[in-house]
Scaffold this motif. Structure first.
Motif, PDB file in Angstrom:
ATOM      1  N   UNK A 145       0.837  -1.200   0.000  1.00 42.68           N
ATOM      2  CA  UNK A 145       0.000   0.000   0.000  1.00 42.68           C
ATOM      3  C   UNK A 145       0.868   1.244   0.000  1.00 42.68           C
ATOM      4  N   UNK A 146       0.606   2.162   0.926  1.00 44.48           N
ATOM      5  CA  UNK A 146       1.420   3.379   0.986  1.00 44.48           C
ATOM      6  C   UNK A 146       2.480   3.304   2.077  1.00 44.48           C
ATOM      7  N   UNK A 147       2.922   2.087   2.381  1.00 46.16           N
ATOM      8  CA  UNK A 147       3.933   1.895   3.427  1.00 46.16           C
ATOM      9  C   UNK A 147       5.035   0.957   2.941  1.00 46.16           C
ATOM     10  N   UNK A 148       6.106   0.955   3.730  1.00 42.86           N
ATOM     11  CA  UNK A 148       7.223   0.032   3.488  1.00 42.86           C
ATOM     12  C   UNK A 148       7.414  -0.791   4.753  1.00 42.86           C
ATOM     13  N   UNK A 149       7.443  -2.118   4.595  1.00 45.66           N
ATOM     14  CA  UNK A 149       7.773  -2.974   5.731  1.00 45.66           C
ATOM     15  C   UNK A 149       9.293  -3.120   5.801  1.00 45.66           C
ATOM     16  N   UNK A 150       9.848  -2.772   6.964  1.00 52.69           N
ATOM     17  CA  UNK A 150      11.296  -2.847   7.174  1.00 52.69           C
ATOM     18  C   UNK A 150      11.681  -4.316   7.368  1.00 52.69           C
ATOM     19  N   UNK A 151      12.273  -4.924   6.354  1.00 50.55           N
ATOM     20  CA  UNK A 151      12.584  -6.360   6.420  1.00 50.55           C
ATOM     21  C   UNK A 151      13.718  -6.659   7.381  1.00 50.55           C
ATOM     22  N   UNK A 152      14.649  -5.721   7.493  1.00 51.04           N
ATOM     23  CA  UNK A 152      15.762  -5.937   8.411  1.00 51.04           C
ATOM     24  C   UNK A 152      15.235  -6.004   9.847  1.00 51.04           C
ATOM     25  N   UNK A 153      14.339  -5.085  10.171  1.00 49.88           N
ATOM     26  CA  UNK A 153      13.737  -5.096  11.513  1.00 49.88           C
ATOM     27  C   UNK A 153      12.851  -6.331  11.690  1.00 49.88           C
ATOM     28  N   UNK A 154      12.183  -6.739  10.620  1.00 44.07           N
ATOM     29  CA  UNK A 154      11.331  -7.928  10.698  1.00 44.07           C
ATOM     30  C   UNK A 154      12.167  -9.174  10.975  1.00 44.07           C
TER      31      UNK A 154
ATOM     32  N   UNK B  96      10.392 -18.247  -1.012  1.00 45.75           N
ATOM     33  CA  UNK B  96      10.102 -18.541   0.403  1.00 45.75           C
ATOM     34  C   UNK B  96       9.870 -17.247   1.173  1.00 45.75           C
ATOM     35  N   UNK B  97      10.670 -16.221   0.901  1.00 43.67           N
ATOM     36  CA  UNK B  97      10.487 -14.928   1.564  1.00 43.67           C
ATOM     37  C   UNK B  97       9.113 -14.351   1.234  1.00 43.67           C
ATOM     38  N   UNK B  98       8.713 -14.472  -0.031  1.00 43.07           N
ATOM     39  CA  UNK B  98       7.392 -13.967  -0.435  1.00 43.07           C
ATOM     40  C   UNK B  98       6.269 -14.636   0.369  1.00 43.07           C
TER      41      UNK B  98
ATOM     42  N   UNK C 181       3.873 -12.517   2.785  1.00 44.37           N
ATOM     43  CA  UNK C 181       2.459 -12.504   2.456  1.00 44.37           C
ATOM     44  C   UNK C 181       1.625 -12.911   3.665  1.00 44.37           C
ATOM     45  N   UNK C 182       2.051 -13.966   4.339  1.00 44.36           N
ATOM     46  CA  UNK C 182       1.316 -14.420   5.530  1.00 44.36           C
ATOM     47  C   UNK C 182       1.326 -13.344   6.615  1.00 44.36           C
ATOM     48  N   UNK C 183       2.477 -12.713   6.779  1.00 43.56           N
ATOM     49  CA  UNK C 183       2.649 -11.697   7.823  1.00 43.56           C
ATOM     50  C   UNK C 183       1.724 -10.501   7.614  1.00 43.56           C
ATOM     51  N   UNK C 184       1.497 -10.134   6.349  1.00 41.15           N
ATOM     52  CA  UNK C 184       0.752  -8.915   6.043  1.00 41.15           C
ATOM     53  C   UNK C 184      -0.730  -9.184   5.753  1.00 41.15           C
ATOM     54  N   UNK C 185      -1.133 -10.450   5.769  1.00 44.86           N
ATOM     55  CA  UNK C 185      -2.528 -10.788   5.471  1.00 44.86           C
ATOM     56  C   UNK C 185      -3.418 -10.512   6.686  1.00 44.86           C
ATOM     57  N   UNK C 186      -4.633 -10.083   6.366  1.00 42.62           N
ATOM     58  CA  UNK C 186      -5.597  -9.876   7.446  1.00 42.62           C
ATOM     59  C   UNK C 186      -5.673 -11.118   8.327  1.00 42.62           C
ATOM     60  N   UNK C 187      -5.648 -10.896   9.617  1.00 44.35           N
ATOM     61  CA  UNK C 187      -5.731 -12.007  10.551  1.00 44.35           C
ATOM     62  C   UNK C 187      -4.394 -12.552  10.982  1.00 44.35           C
ATOM     63  N   UNK C 188      -3.301 -12.002  10.461  1.00 45.50           N
ATOM     64  CA  UNK C 188      -1.975 -12.481  10.876  1.00 45.50           C
ATOM     65  C   UNK C 188      -1.817 -12.294  12.378  1.00 45.50           C
TER      66      UNK C 188
ATOM     67  N   UNK D  94      15.060  -9.114  12.614  1.00 39.59           N
ATOM     68  CA  UNK D  94      15.502  -8.972  14.014  1.00 39.59           C
ATOM     69  C   UNK D  94      14.392  -9.382  14.976  1.00 39.59           C
ATOM     70  N   UNK D  95      13.143  -9.132  14.576  1.00 36.62           N
ATOM     71  CA  UNK D  95      12.004  -9.473  15.430  1.00 36.62           C
ATOM     72  C   UNK D  95      11.552 -10.922  15.249  1.00 36.62           C
ATOM     73  N   UNK D  96      12.232 -11.656  14.387  1.00 39.14           N
ATOM     74  CA  UNK D  96      11.890 -13.060  14.177  1.00 39.14           C
ATOM     75  C   UNK D  96      10.667 -13.259  13.298  1.00 39.14           C
ATOM     76  N   UNK D  97      10.273 -12.240  12.530  1.00 39.49           N
ATOM     77  CA  UNK D  97       9.064 -12.345  11.704  1.00 39.49           C
ATOM     78  C   UNK D  97       9.361 -12.895  10.312  1.00 39.49           C
ATOM     79  N   UNK D  98      10.578 -12.759   9.844  1.00 39.91           N
ATOM     80  CA  UNK D  98      11.013 -13.420   8.605  1.00 39.91           C
ATOM     81  C   UNK D  98      12.336 -14.107   8.890  1.00 39.91           C
ATOM     82  N   UNK D  99      12.670 -15.118   8.098  1.00 40.56           N
ATOM     83  CA  UNK D  99      13.803 -15.988   8.461  1.00 40.56           C
ATOM     84  C   UNK D  99      15.012 -15.835   7.542  1.00 40.56           C
TER      85      UNK D  99
END
Lengths: 440, 440
Positions: B62-71, B100-102, B106-113, B73-78
């Motif tokens: 959308x109109x945002x950027x998800x910081x993957x480096x921080x994600x 695999x990253x996609x 996708x799961x992380x940003x989907x409604x209900x995550x 660090x937070x254990x949200x992506x591997x």
């Protein structure tokens, strides 16, 4: 026409400093012979390793390599950049750094140096040194500045107008492939390629026309920002040094693919460079006037220094050693004997032209001079020129129109001038290996 | 002739997975609008920074950027590769890693995550993100695969034979300049250059014919060793993703310098790329059959997958915003509206051809498609084609044959297919700045 290109004023020697003194000798005895490429007046830079050690910077002296990284650790040289695994850091510091390093190393290796014993322990026999690329190539641009090469290769395309339209107005060049540049000694594999046969049918398979091109490699020092051209007054200082370059060429592919965007797969199979970079400082005694240009170059490609000192007197040779010659213990057979000073455009004009649109030339970038052909028969610097007068007959009785599997191509170069100790470029070698089986 | 090129079989949708599900919505509300370029079905990758922070990898949503480096660090992506300051490390890992990253993102940003709250804290407003080059460009090769572009530009050179001789046999290309590639938004300076005027006199000065070329950028994943061609069966997996590319072109310089080695300074002034890489995975629903080729491609440039899925349905536009239009608050004026699927050669054939001689394509290498022109009048994708029918008249009454100082060129792209959520490419923009004073 050729006469006007070769017309020159008297060749004066460029100003020298103590590092060029012909009387200077090294305590490394092998550096004081008349045959060596690497007397103390040369001191070319390269990257080497030995069994089980990492690549590091070195200087060639006689039949040895001085380990510059170890010399820094011992406090014998002061430029930390030489502790890197490539010459890129030194190239980034510009010509002042390499000139200062040269002065230090020259003093260190001169007879009577108080540090001789310390430095002697840091010498590696050249036979034990494995050479690497001097730097990762970031960009590679290949020029075409030999009048005689253009004349001979252009006649095939257009006998009436063999020269490229812009040849006398600018140093013609194209962007070439950086990823496939390799150091001397690495094998070259006969490539597959596509071309149209004379009967009009399409062909895809191993090339039938593998060639060499004997070129000078020009290594760039320092960086200019994108949008900031380098004027002729500053261009000479952007040249770090020189080496030999084999622009392996796939003639059947190249001729088919070229119109209108130029060579592509015909040039990206492999490009071999010699491992030792002869610095611009070392070559000062071999500067000669640039050829007289007709018409005169436009002002942005002209300078008084370029007219008086822009060319370099370097004799360059190419030879072939076939598998049979090797088995019979023969020496390589001379194919080309040519002179870099005959090029219509100098290295400084290449830098000025390349950056004239604001293009950023980066330290470690590589320029190729293009095929260094001269007017003499023996100065044809690729087989495409040589075989215009028929196939070459070798001492074994073998004949060659193009390079065959197992053939090795050997380049050498030597700068010569009255009153100066000649300095050499070492070798640039490569053996052609058979084509692979096409992947399923 | 044009008809045969555009003839296709029915366009089937490629197989999709859950990440392409049109019903999938994001908890980022701005990603669920019909106008956004960046719905959850897209998830393009880029490198961004904010005031006072270092460049790092991110995903547009959308109109945002998800910081993957921080994600990470937070254990949200591997995938540790996303903690680098460029996408080069991820590209080096090949397509399996980016797929695999996609799935993770996708799961992380989907409604209900279940991780929505954590991830929400790692979103940066796109307006606050400064975009960088996705990776340092190691090698840049530019193709020319539009039949209509070749037809129109070739007619000027040779009305009887406008197409390059090899056009129907291979994807024609040249090596271009890597050092001058810049990210969208960086200014382009009107370059100096040399050309011959129609009266035969030589000219050196600021170009009088600055042009854009609307191209697709193709980013390479993984590496093949020198000497190891990539067959068509493996070629699609070497494509990391796609973006927009403006191959700024200096027509007066280019026409003068080209014969016979191709474009050089006409192309190395600057090349602009859009910052967001739309991954090959995201584009799966937009795969369409490649155009029918006449004659059929040789076997090494042909595959069943390429015939059924090799092309991509991406609508691409170019528009101009002059300084006066900007001052009057006007929108950019549409110059080009074209379709990437019309290209005669696909991206997979570019990879197979480029490596067919053993050339090593490296992760992070950039391919340009060449000007994406189609047969329609509005599908002329550079001014050199457009001004063949006269100058463009803009809504202000201004006219343009070439780009003038202060003009901004704006590219957009959008992949569209029946039953799929459209995904966009963001923008590729650049303003032409006046020429510099020539250095003394």
């Amino acid at each position: 026409m050729i006469d006007s290109i070769r017309e020159r004023t008297e060749r004066p020697l460029a100003q020298r400093d103590a590092t060029h003194d012909p009387a200077r000798k090294s305590w490394v005895a092998s550096a004081n012979t008349s045959e060596t490429d690497f007397p103390i007046q040369n001191l070319p830079l390269g990257v080497f390793s030995t069994d089980g050690t990492d690549p590091r910077c070195g200087v060639a002296i006689g039949d040895a390599v001085l380990d510059l990284s170890a010399a820094f650790a011992a406090g014998l040289v002061t430029h930390r950049a030489v502790t890197e695994s490539s010459l890129a850091a030194l190239m980034a510091q510009g010509r002042a750094a390499s000139a200062a390093l040269r002065a230090e190393v020259s003093a260190l290796l001169t007879q009577g140096s108080p540090a001789q014993a310390q430095a002697d322990a840091l010498l590696v026999p050249m036979a034990a040194a494995r050479m690497h690329l001097p730097a990762t190539i970031r960009n590679f641009s290949d020029f075409m500045v030999s009048y005689d090469h253009c004349l001979r290769s252009g006649r095939r395309r257009d006998p009436e107008n063999p020269l490229p339209p812009a040849f006398r107005q600018l140093p013609v060049a194209y962007h070439s492939r950086a990823s496939s540049v390799r150091v001397s000694g690495e094998a070259v594999i006969r490539p597959h390629g596509q071309w149209r046969r004379q009967d009009g049918t399409m062909q895809f398979g191993p090339t039938e026309a593998m060639d060499y091109e004997l070129e000078m490699a020009i290594w760039i020092a320092g960086d200019n920002a994108l949008g900031a051209p380098v004027p002729m007054s500053a261009a000479p200082d952007r040249i770090f040094g020189y080496g030999l370059l084999n622009d392996w060429s796939v003639r059947d592919v190249q001729r088919w693919e070229m119109p209108p965007l130029g060579p592509f797969l015909g040039k990206s199979v492999s490009t071999s460079v010699s491992p030792w970079i002869v610095t611009a400082e070392a070559l000062a005694p071999f500067e000669v006037p640039a050829p007289v240009q007709d018409p005169p170059a436009l002002p942005h490609l002209d300078s008084p220094w370029n007219r008086s000192n822009g060319a370099l007197s370097v004799r360059m040779t190419a030879a072939i050693l076939t598998a049979r010659m090797r088995a019979e213990g023969m020496e390589p057979f001379l194919l080309t004997d040519t002179q870099f000073a005959d090029m219509y455009w100098t290295a400084a004009t290449m830098v000025a032209h390349h950056t004239s649109n604001g293009c950023n030339l980066l330290s470690g970038d590589l320029l190729g001079s293009g095929t260094v052909s001269g007017p003499e028969e023996i100065a044809r610097a690729c087989l495409a020129e040589i075989n215009q007068t028929g196939a070459v007959t070798l001492p074994t009785g073998e004949t060659r129109r193009w390079i065959e599997d197992g053939d090795e191509i050997v380049f050498r170069g030597r700068a010569e001038a009255p009153g100066a100790v000649p300095i050499g470029f070492g070798e640039c070698r490569g053996v052609l290996q058979p084509a692979i089986a096409w992947p399923a």
